[in-house]
Design a protein around this motif. Structure first.
Motif, short mmCIF file in Angstrom:
data_model
loop_
_atom_site.label_atom_id
_atom_site.label_comp_id
_atom_site.label_asym_id
_atom_site.label_seq_id
_atom_site.Cartn_x
_atom_site.Cartn_y
_atom_site.Cartn_z
N MET A 154 0.84 -1.21 0.00
CA MET A 154 0.00 0.00 0.00
C MET A 154 0.87 1.25 0.00
O MET A 154 2.03 1.23 0.43
N GLU A 155 0.29 2.34 -0.48
CA GLU A 155 0.95 3.64 -0.48
C GLU A 155 -0.11 4.72 -0.31
O GLU A 155 -1.23 4.59 -0.83
N LEU A 156 0.22 5.78 0.44
CA LEU A 156 -0.73 6.84 0.75
C LEU A 156 -0.07 8.20 0.52
O LEU A 156 1.12 8.37 0.80
N SER A 157 -0.85 9.16 0.04
CA SER A 157 -0.35 10.52 -0.15
C SER A 157 -0.80 11.44 0.98
O SER A 157 -1.81 11.18 1.65
N PHE A 158 -0.03 12.52 1.15
CA PHE A 158 -0.34 13.56 2.13
C PHE A 158 -0.43 12.98 3.54
O PHE A 158 -1.36 13.27 4.30
N VAL A 159 0.55 12.15 3.88
CA VAL A 159 0.56 11.49 5.19
C VAL A 159 1.92 11.62 5.84
O VAL A 159 2.92 11.88 5.18
N ASP A 160 1.93 11.44 7.15
CA ASP A 160 3.17 11.23 7.87
C ASP A 160 3.15 9.83 8.48
O ASP A 160 2.21 9.06 8.24
N MET A 161 4.18 9.51 9.26
CA MET A 161 4.29 8.16 9.80
C MET A 161 3.09 7.79 10.66
O MET A 161 2.60 6.65 10.62
N GLU A 162 2.59 8.75 11.44
CA GLU A 162 1.46 8.47 12.34
C GLU A 162 0.23 8.03 11.55
O GLU A 162 -0.51 7.15 11.99
N ASP A 163 0.01 8.66 10.39
CA ASP A 163 -1.15 8.30 9.58
C ASP A 163 -1.05 6.87 9.06
O ASP A 163 -2.02 6.11 9.07
N VAL A 164 0.16 6.50 8.60
CA VAL A 164 0.35 5.15 8.06
C VAL A 164 0.18 4.11 9.17
O VAL A 164 -0.49 3.08 8.98
N ILE A 165 0.77 4.37 10.32
CA ILE A 165 0.67 3.43 11.43
C ILE A 165 -0.78 3.30 11.90
O ILE A 165 -1.27 2.19 12.16
N GLU A 166 -1.50 4.42 11.98
CA GLU A 166 -2.88 4.39 12.49
C GLU A 166 -3.78 3.51 11.63
O GLU A 166 -4.50 2.65 12.14
N VAL A 167 -3.74 3.69 10.30
CA VAL A 167 -4.62 2.89 9.45
C VAL A 167 -4.20 1.43 9.47
O VAL A 167 -5.05 0.52 9.42
N ASN A 168 -2.90 1.17 9.59
CA ASN A 168 -2.44 -0.22 9.60
C ASN A 168 -2.71 -0.92 10.92
O ASN A 168 -2.92 -2.13 10.94
N GLU A 169 -2.74 -0.20 12.02
CA GLU A 169 -3.12 -0.83 13.29
C GLU A 169 -4.58 -1.29 13.22
O GLU A 169 -4.92 -2.39 13.67
N ARG A 170 -5.42 -0.46 12.61
CA ARG A 170 -6.83 -0.86 12.48
C ARG A 170 -6.97 -2.04 11.53
O ARG A 170 -7.81 -2.93 11.74
N LEU A 171 -6.14 -2.07 10.48
CA LEU A 171 -6.17 -3.20 9.54
C LEU A 171 -5.73 -4.47 10.24
O LEU A 171 -6.37 -5.53 10.10
N ILE A 172 -4.63 -4.42 10.99
CA ILE A 172 -4.14 -5.60 11.71
C ILE A 172 -5.20 -6.11 12.68
O ILE A 172 -5.47 -7.32 12.75
N LYS A 173 -5.81 -5.20 13.41
CA LYS A 173 -6.84 -5.60 14.38
C LYS A 173 -7.99 -6.32 13.68
O LYS A 173 -8.47 -7.36 14.14
N ARG A 174 -8.40 -5.79 12.54
CA ARG A 174 -9.52 -6.38 11.79
C ARG A 174 -9.15 -7.77 11.26
O ARG A 174 -9.93 -8.72 11.36
N ILE A 175 -7.96 -7.89 10.65
CA ILE A 175 -7.54 -9.19 10.09
C ILE A 175 -7.50 -10.25 11.18
O ILE A 175 -8.07 -11.34 11.03
N PHE A 176 -6.81 -9.96 12.28
CA PHE A 176 -6.62 -10.99 13.30
C PHE A 176 -7.92 -11.33 14.02
O PHE A 176 -8.10 -12.47 14.46
N LYS A 177 -8.84 -10.38 14.11
CA LYS A 177 -10.12 -10.68 14.75
C LYS A 177 -11.01 -11.50 13.83
O LYS A 177 -11.56 -12.53 14.23
N GLU A 178 -11.14 -11.07 12.58
CA GLU A 178 -12.08 -11.74 11.68
C GLU A 178 -11.57 -13.09 11.20
O GLU A 178 -12.35 -14.01 10.96
N VAL A 179 -10.26 -13.22 11.07
CA VAL A 179 -9.71 -14.49 10.55
C VAL A 179 -9.36 -15.45 11.68
O VAL A 179 -9.63 -16.64 11.58
N GLY A 180 -8.76 -14.93 12.76
CA GLY A 180 -8.29 -15.81 13.83
C GLY A 180 -9.00 -15.66 15.16
O GLY A 180 -8.65 -16.33 16.13
N ASP A 181 -10.01 -14.77 15.22
CA ASP A 181 -10.70 -14.47 16.48
C ASP A 181 -9.69 -14.08 17.58
O ASP A 181 -9.80 -14.50 18.72
N ILE A 182 -8.70 -13.28 17.19
CA ILE A 182 -7.65 -12.83 18.09
C ILE A 182 -7.82 -11.32 18.31
O ILE A 182 -7.90 -10.55 17.34
N ASP A 183 -7.90 -10.90 19.56
CA ASP A 183 -8.06 -9.49 19.88
C ASP A 183 -6.69 -8.83 20.00
O ASP A 183 -5.91 -9.17 20.89
#
Length: 595
Positions: A243-272
């Motif tokens: 993935m790549e995003l425009s008009f962002v800094d490191m905090e923006d990239v980390i924030e969206v990816n933390e939410r993605l990780i949380k979603r993947i591990f919960k929906e696929v592995g039922d891991i919080d």
């Protein structure tokens, strides 16, 4: 004799039928797992990708079907039509174990020879055999479960990123070779004799061009290729969630990816996954764990003893410190009674990481047993024990050398001791950590130049830019890796979008202006036209699947992988090609022995 379907339609997957379906007519299709003839009854366990269903044929139900069913063997492909009924003898270990299909007709769609591998879970068969007959290996239920998990990860990723404004855009597979890292796989061109395409090691340059194009948020589940010597869990052909995003800094990239990780591990592995995920600067990770991908599921941190022993009489320690190195230790709990032979093996182990040896101290019943204690004062011994917070029964393991050697050796020894102590056995924890503040550059002593720690387009931290030319080794990068249980799950950075800063970066890396334009000219040309600030991240899709599928072998999560020599036993690739093909490409063979 193989029969055709002649319009017969499957109504349900074998593994999905339940008691609520009793009384219904169904057509199921699949492979024969097992057949049993009990006189007037033939029982077949029929398998498809969703599970196993017992089918029963009887002379009283339909004599013709009964006789045909008795002809089938393991792995015959069949279709069965009948009524779902309750089982007389339920099997509670199967999801379908309360029901069975009363077979009223059967079609033998194709016959099967005796398979060279068993179609069962937890198969203990030579890996080369499994890879040669991969299509049979993939029939096994545990393998099919893995690929359902892989599919679900991809679906969750696509759903989440779509919801967050990302566009899925494909980038070229045949592109220009821009070597700066692993070797490229090259593809000769027929239209341009003597010229080559390269297969992409990543979509890095193209995703940056997409940001210049104004797409703002891009993603791709991308095939990548690297021609390198294969180590454990590496494949020449692998997949990234990119993935790549425009008009962002490191905090923006980390924030969206933390939410993605949380979603993947919960929906696929039922891991919080608890947010926010812990962060750790690169230097702290190296100092504490000897690794930029630390496993945080156990302690055993590295302790710096340099100040404690700087005036001691032990020559190994003194020499290391005088030469600008350090003395550091880990504490192995409850290991004070470890035998000398075992400790000597640990000494040999650290030597594989260029350490000269291993010093040790065993804290036993109010006394210290150590071959180096005679070189240390009582006060120095006490300070060492205090520094590592030693308790009776602990073993202190010490390495002295230049920092890079000490940290690498103790980092590896830490993992070795965790394995010996079974600290991670049956450990179901998921310990995520972001590693940040990486060095921008690494000095290559052999080539006498700096190299990019990540890639040449990584943005330096704002406060360090002033040192880029005067003190390159001091500069930190706006780079970040997401680490899980000691494995790098993904990594990325904010990119340089200022042409003047990029020119400085190339200069520090030893590129002439001509060389930089030769390799990356199309990107540098694009950057003349208002590139936005941008950054991104890429996950190892295969590695993520390994975690969620509970396997430690990357070959388990790739449908048709290569072996450790980058060879495919199934297709026997790579292989020779027709001389006419080579002639068309203007290639003349110089190697005659292709074995």
């Amino acid at each position: 004799m193989a029969e055709s379907l002649n319009g017969l339609k499957r109504t349900s997957m074998c593994g999905l039928l339940r008691e609520t379906n009793v009384g219904e007519k169904h057509v199921v299709m699949g492979w024969v797992q097992r057949k049993r003839n009990l006189g007037g009854l033939v029982f077949i366990d029929l398998r498809d990708r969703d599970g196993i269903l017992q089918v029963v044929f009887g002379e009283e139900i339909n004599k013709e079907a009964f006789e045909k069913a008795d002809l089938v063997k393991s792995e015959y492909c069949i279709a069965v039509e009948g009524e779902l009924v309750k089982r007389q003898s339920p099997n509670e270990t199967l999801p379908t174990g309360m029901v069975e299909l009363k077979g009223q007709s059967i079609k033998i769609l194709s016959e099967s020879e005796t398979p060279p591998i068993y179609i069962k879970e937890d198969l203990d068969t030579d890996e080369m055999v499994r890879l040669k007959y991969r299509y049979l290996d993939l029939r096994r239920p545990d393998m099919q479960k893995i690929f359902k998990i892989r599919h679900k990860i991809a679906k969750v990723v696509r759903d989440f990123l779509d919801e967050n404004g990302f566009l899925e855009i494909e980038t070229p597979i045949m592109t220009k070779s821009t070597p700066e890292g692993a070797r490229d796989y090259l593809v000769p061109s027929r239209n341009y004799p003597g010229m080559f395409y390269a297969l992409p090691q990543s979509p890095q340059l193209f995703k940056q061009l997409l940001m210049v194009s104004g797409f703002d948020k891009y993603f791709q589940i991308a095939k990548c290729f690297r021609d390198e010597d294969l180590r454990a869990n590496r494949q020449p052909e692998f997949t990234q969630i990119d993935m790549e995003l425009s008009f962002v800094d490191m905090e923006d990239v980390i924030e969206v990816n933390e939410r993605l990780i949380k979603r993947i591990f919960k929906e696929v592995g039922d891991i919080d996954v608890q947010l926010p995920i812990q962060r750790m600067p690169y230097k702290e990770a190296m100092d504490k764990y000897g690794s930029d991908k630390p496993d945080l599921r156990f302690g055993m941190e590295i302790n710096d003893l340099t100040d404690v022993v700087k005036n001691c009489e032990f020559k190994v320690f003194k020499d290391a410190i005088e030469n600008g190195g350090s003395v550091r230790a880990i504490k192995a709990p409850t290991c004070a009674d470890m035998g000398r032979k075992q400790i000597d093996k640990l000494g040999e182990f650290v030597k594989t990481y260029k350490a000269k040896g291993l010093a040790w101290m065993a804290y036993k019943a109010d006394e210290i047993k150590s071959p180096i204690s005679k070189f240390l004062s009582e006060e120095e011994i006490k300070s060492i024990l205090d520094k590592v917070d030693a308790k009776q029964g602990d073993l202190i393991l010490i390495v002295a050398d230049k920092d890079s050697v000490v940290l690498q050796a103790l980092g590896a020894l830490r993992l070795q001791m965790a394995s010996k102590l079974e600290l991670l056995k049956d450990n179901k924890e998921y310990k995520f950590v972001w590693i940040t503040d990486f060095p921008l550059l690494a000095y290559n002593e052999e080539e006498d130049r700096y190299q990019a720690e990540h890639h040449p387009f990584t943005m330096p931290k704002d406060e360090d830019i002033e040192y880029l030319e005067s003190d390159p080794g001091r500069v930190r990068a706006k780079a970040y890796d997401i680490v899980l249980n000691g494995e790098e799950l993904g990594g990325g950075s904010i990119r340089i979008h200022d042409t003047k800063l990029q020119a400085k970066m190339f200069k520090v890396l030893g590129f002439t202006k001509e060389t930089a334009w030769e390799r990356f000219g199309f990107l540098l040309d694009a950057f003349k036209f208002g590139p936005p600030p941008h950054g991104g991240l890429a996950y190892g899709f295969d590695r993520m699947t390994m975690f969620l599928a509970g396997t430690e072998n990357i070959k388990d999560v790739i449908a048709f992988p290569k072996n450790q020599n980058a060879f495919c036993p199934l297709t026997e690739a790579p292989n020779v090609v027709d001389e006419n093909q080579l002639e068309e490409l203007g290639i003349k063979k110089s190697v005659t022995d292709n074995k």
